[in-house]
Design an enzyme around this catalytic site. Structure first.
Site, PDB file in Angstrom:
ATOM      1  CG  HIS A 128      96.528   5.712 -33.056  1.00 46.77           C
ATOM      2  ND1 HIS A 128      96.142   6.924 -32.547  1.00 46.77           N
ATOM      3  CD2 HIS A 128      96.673   5.905 -34.375  1.00 46.77           C
ATOM      4  CE1 HIS A 128      96.087   7.809 -33.508  1.00 46.77           C
ATOM      5  NE2 HIS A 128      96.404   7.226 -34.630  1.00 46.77           N
ATOM      6  CE1 TYR A 183      94.056   8.235 -38.441  1.00 48.54           C
ATOM      7  CE2 TYR A 183      95.240   6.519 -37.277  1.00 48.54           C
ATOM      8  CZ  TYR A 183      95.124   7.833 -37.682  1.00 48.54           C
ATOM      9  OH  TYR A 183      96.065   8.737 -37.305  1.00 48.54           O
ATOM     10  CG  HIS A 212      93.044  15.855 -28.905  1.00 48.30           C
ATOM     11  ND1 HIS A 212      93.356  16.581 -30.025  1.00 48.30           N
ATOM     12  CD2 HIS A 212      93.209  14.559 -29.247  1.00 48.30           C
ATOM     13  CE1 HIS A 212      93.720  15.762 -30.991  1.00 48.30           C
ATOM     14  NE2 HIS A 212      93.631  14.520 -30.546  1.00 48.30           N
ATOM     15  CG  PHE A 213      88.885  12.043 -26.736  1.00 45.94           C
ATOM     16  CD1 PHE A 213      87.531  11.836 -26.604  1.00 45.94           C
ATOM     17  CD2 PHE A 213      89.694  11.851 -25.620  1.00 45.94           C
ATOM     18  CE1 PHE A 213      86.980  11.466 -25.394  1.00 45.94           C
ATOM     19  CE2 PHE A 213      89.145  11.476 -24.406  1.00 45.94           C
ATOM     20  CZ  PHE A 213      87.785  11.288 -24.295  1.00 45.94           C
ATOM     21  CG  HIS A 214      84.623  15.275 -25.894  1.00 48.13           C
ATOM     22  ND1 HIS A 214      85.369  14.617 -24.956  1.00 48.13           N
ATOM     23  CD2 HIS A 214      83.346  14.836 -25.712  1.00 48.13           C
ATOM     24  CE1 HIS A 214      84.578  13.823 -24.241  1.00 48.13           C
ATOM     25  NE2 HIS A 214      83.354  13.931 -24.674  1.00 48.13           N
ATOM     26  NE  ARG A 230      91.315  10.738 -20.044  1.00 46.60           N
ATOM     27  CZ  ARG A 230      91.578   9.944 -21.084  1.00 46.60           C
ATOM     28  NH1 ARG A 230      92.818   9.685 -21.437  1.00 46.60           N
ATOM     29  NH2 ARG A 230      90.598   9.400 -21.765  1.00 46.60           N
ATOM     30  NE  ARG A 231      89.432   7.885 -18.331  1.00 53.73           N
ATOM     31  CZ  ARG A 231      89.928   6.763 -18.820  1.00 53.73           C
ATOM     32  NH1 ARG A 231      90.912   6.168 -18.205  1.00 53.73           N
ATOM     33  NH2 ARG A 231      89.431   6.220 -19.887  1.00 53.73           N
TER      34      ARG A 231
END
Ligand code: HEM
Ligand SMILES: [Cu+2]
Ligand SMILES: [Cu+2]
Lengths: 170, 540
Positions: free
Chosen positions: B217, B221, B368-370, B431-432
């Site tokens: 996580h 940041y 989401h993370f893309h 995913r994947r």
């Protein structure tokens, strides 16, 4: 320190929003009993076939003495065994999974049956399926080159049919 | 004018970062095409997973780490107005990280490390992959040391002045990265390397996942803070205004670092090896860390509004039209905020303790993370690159018209790629996966979305190539440029009495240590009390 009054207001709004979300989560957890699967329970992945619970002839759906339903499955490249199970709709069912090789994940699409299956640990989920139908049970964590071929089948039938046609027979 | 040493350091770091990025974008486009199944001749799980592993490692570790190090050197030298402390150490870190990258890239490209960027055991990769990854991280620790020392020395000489905001954030990021990387370093050095060399027979995947979650996580940041530095320190000035609040910006950075670290278990919500109470604790922290981001959104928008009004904008929304939309820094900020709003909404769903089970490890997560990483974060990396490139090379940007085109392309491509990706997740796609083979009617509903994803991927690849073209052309063809000074935004309020505790890094270290002990102490210690069973290595 200089914080603009407008900004202060915004911080309070942000705090209140987050507080609201957290309140809802805490309420559903404590009152609704909605927790993610989290039983810290270990098992020897190399000896599943010799274990009380996960030996080949012990797998599948079991009706417990107290009437509750338990499904025991083994995940291994590339399938969830037994490959096909039939379960009643709208009935709490406890699934227990163990992996015989690598990391897997299991998800029944459109439902909250979704857990990681970490070798060495037993993954347990209790859930209900409201809508009858044929569902693919998919592996959702990369487990090798055959990952996209890893699935089994769950058929959800309504309670009455299940009782008449499958009741008592796993 | 920035000194030559700093310019060379930054240029080299950014060049490595963007080369990795371009290669990875080509792989990304291949992946969307392959997985759709529209071209049967392309289908190959072996190539696909080698590609996704390489794409993930290049984007998540190589692009980010090198970019952040390079930008950090620029920030330190320009905001503190002094040369880099011990440039040999900085170059040694660069060399070590580059060596690690090459060592990891060879097995990745040969298909000997198709373990994805998360490399979860007990699937095992070539030892060179783990050793390379470890060196990449160790190299970045040299950067952390340079940043921290430069900040502390400056503090000693300027006892009564606060660190410049950009440097304050960079110092916190170096601190954050040191704490963040400990988890994965422990996993790689104590578990994976000995096991992949055959020195140990078995590995505990539960412990490995717990240590990896420690890193997984806060690393986001580490990636995001440079983007926020640009939002706070470059955007207001580029838009023609001021930073609305310097103090709030400092609090936001501090909040990200304090609350970003002890919350990694939201990646383990549905893992059997950790108990529900710890997950709930980390879940609460996850929601708290949304606050610095909500605050950032407000402050950046307020700064943009100030600029828009100074440019003559009137009325409730008139200031939006008077913003300099053609300025790459401002345009990136607007597009980044749009993607942050969409992505933040998805993030709240992922973070929700129970709701997470509906989307965990589905295509939703990749979408989401893309959106938020490849979208919000990377578009700000582009903006920073456009901002830095003329200052590093002494040449004007090759084209001021093509830069906004490139940014719009990236934004539209990302929306087109990630929206269907989210929908696919809700439709149950894991995913994947390298192909869609499940014998289920459900998969029929997936097909149209795959098609949109290919279109999105195409736009993104075009944008990436245009970006590379602009940077190379600037180097080789541009006219000389005059304005080479760093341009940091000012705030309308002078710092009066900034509390000293903001910069008491010793105190923050102690607090972080206590928070980490509280949230990871027992969950890690349990593996030494429980009767656990290791796993033998498996191929793939
Ligand atoms: C041309 C643009 C891009 C395209 C078409 C693309 C496409 C993809 C695809 C299809 C996957 C495989 C996902 C799966 O199998 O579930 C993937 C994985 C990944 N992408 Fe991208 N991507 C692009 C750019 C980026 C950027 C800019 C970043 C971050 C800076 C990024 C980060 C990642 C990561 C970390 C993974 C690994 C995910 C995993 O292992 O599950 N991508 N990408
Ligand atoms: Cu799998
Ligand atoms: Cu996270």
């Amino acid at each position: 320190m200089h914080i603009d009054p407008l900004e202060k207001k915004w911080v309070y709004i942000a705090l209140a929003t987050i507080g609201f979300f957290l309140g809802v989560i805490a309420l559903t957890a404590w009152i609704g009993g909605i927790y993610p699967p989290s039983n810290v329970e270990t098992i020897n992945p190399a000896r599943l076939h010799l274990s009380e619970e996960f030996a080949e002839n012990k797998l599948g759906l079991k009706i417990q003495p107290d009437g509750s339903i338990k499904v025991v499955m083994v995940a291994g490249r590339y399938g969830f065994y037994p490959r096909r199970i039939v379960v009643p709709a709208d009935t709490p069912i406890t699934f227990r999974f163990a992996s015989l090789d690598v990391l897997h994940g299991v998800h029944l699409p459109m439902t909250n049956l979704n857990t990681m299956i970490v070798p060495g640990y037993i993954a347990q989920v209790t859930t209900k399926f409201p809508i009858p139908g044929d569902y693919p049970l998919l592996c959702n964590e990369y487990c090798g080159l055959g990952h996209d071929f890893m699935w089994s089948k769950v058929t959800v039938v309504d309670k009455q049919t299940w009782k008449h046609e499958f009741g008592g027979r796993p | 004018m920035i000194d030559a040493q700093t310019r060379r350091l930054t240029l080299w770091h950014l060049s490595v970062a963007f080369c990795a990025f371009l290669i990875a974008c080509i792989l990304g486009f291949y992946q969307v095409v392959e997985r759709s199944g529209i071209f049967p001749a392309l289908q190959s799980a072996k190539v696909y997973f080698a590609s996704v592993s390489t794409h993930g490692v290049l984007m998540a570790y190589v692009l980010t780490t090198f970019f952040i190090m390079g930008f950090g050197y620029y920030t330190a030298a320009t905001s503190l107005k002094r040369p880099i402390w011990h440039p040999t150490l900085a170059w040694a870190g660069f060399g070590l990280s580059l060596l690690g990258t090459v060592l990891a890239a060879i097995p990745l490209l040969l298909g000997r490390a198709s373990v994805l960027y998360t490399f979860y055991p007990p699937i095992q990769a070539s030892p060179w992959f783990y050793i390379g990854a470890a060196l990449l991280v160790v190299g970045s620790w040299a950067w952390c040391a340079v940043m921290l020392v430069m900040a502390l020395v400056w503090k000693r000489e300027n006892a009564n002045r606060p660190l410049p905001l950009a440097m304050y954030a960079t110092t916190l990021n170096a601190l954050l990265w040191l704490w963040t990387s400990v988890g994965v370093a422990l996993e790689v050095v104590l578990q994976l390397i000995p096991w992949s060399l055959g020195w140990t027979q078995t590995i505990d995947p539960g412990l490995a996942r717990t240590l990896f979650a420690w890193t997984l996580h806060p690393i986001v940041y580490f990636w995001l803070i440079p983007a926020y530095i640009a939002l706070y320190c470059f955007v207001p000035k580029a838009a023609g205004g001021f930073l609305f609040s310097d103090e709030i910006a400092r609090l936001a950075f501090l909040g990200l670092v304090l609350f970003g670290l002890p919350i990694g278990f939201h990646h383990l919500y549905v893992d059997p090896e950790q108990a529900a109470g710890w997950k709930l604790l980390h879940g609460i922290g996850t929601f708290l860390v949304a606050i610095p981001t909500l605050v950032t959104g407000f402050t950046v928008l307020a700064s943009l509004e100030i600029a828009g009004r100074l440019n003559g904008g009137k009325g409730l929304f008139g200031w939006i039209g008077t913003l300099p939309w053609g300025n790459p820094m401002v345009l990136s900020a607007i597009l980044a905020l749009l993607m942050l709003i969409l992505g933040g909404f998805g993030g709240i769903i992922n973070a929700s303790y129970a709701l997470n089970t509906m989307v965990h490890n589905t295509a939703w997560v990749s979408g989401h993370f893309h959106l938020i990483f490849a979208g919000t974060t990377v578009i700000m990396y582009f903006a920073i690159a456009y901002h830095l490139w003329p200052r590093l090379t002494g040449k004007a940007l090759y084209s001021n018209h093509l830069a906004p085109v490139q940014l719009w392309l990236w934004f539209s491509g990302m929306v087109l790629l990630s929206t269907p990706w989210h929908v696919l997740g809700l439709l149950g796609q894991p995913r994947r996966i390298s192909s869609v083979t499940y014998h289920s009617l459900l998969t029929l509903s997936w097909q149209p979305y795959e098609l949109f994803m290919i279109m999105g991927g195409g736009l993104l690849l075009a944008s990436a190539i245009l970006f590379g073209y602009l940077l190379v052309k600037t180097l080789t063809h541009s006219a000389l440029q005059a304005d080479l000074d760093p341009a940091y935004a000012e705030t309308p309020y002078p710092h009066k009495n900034l509390p000293a505790w903001l910069e008491n890094f010793k105190l923050w270290n102690l607090i972080i240590g206590a928070l980490m002990l509280l949230s990871f102490g027992i969950p890690i210690a349990q593996f030494f009390f429980l009767k656990t069973y290791g796993s033998t290595p498996w191929g793939y």
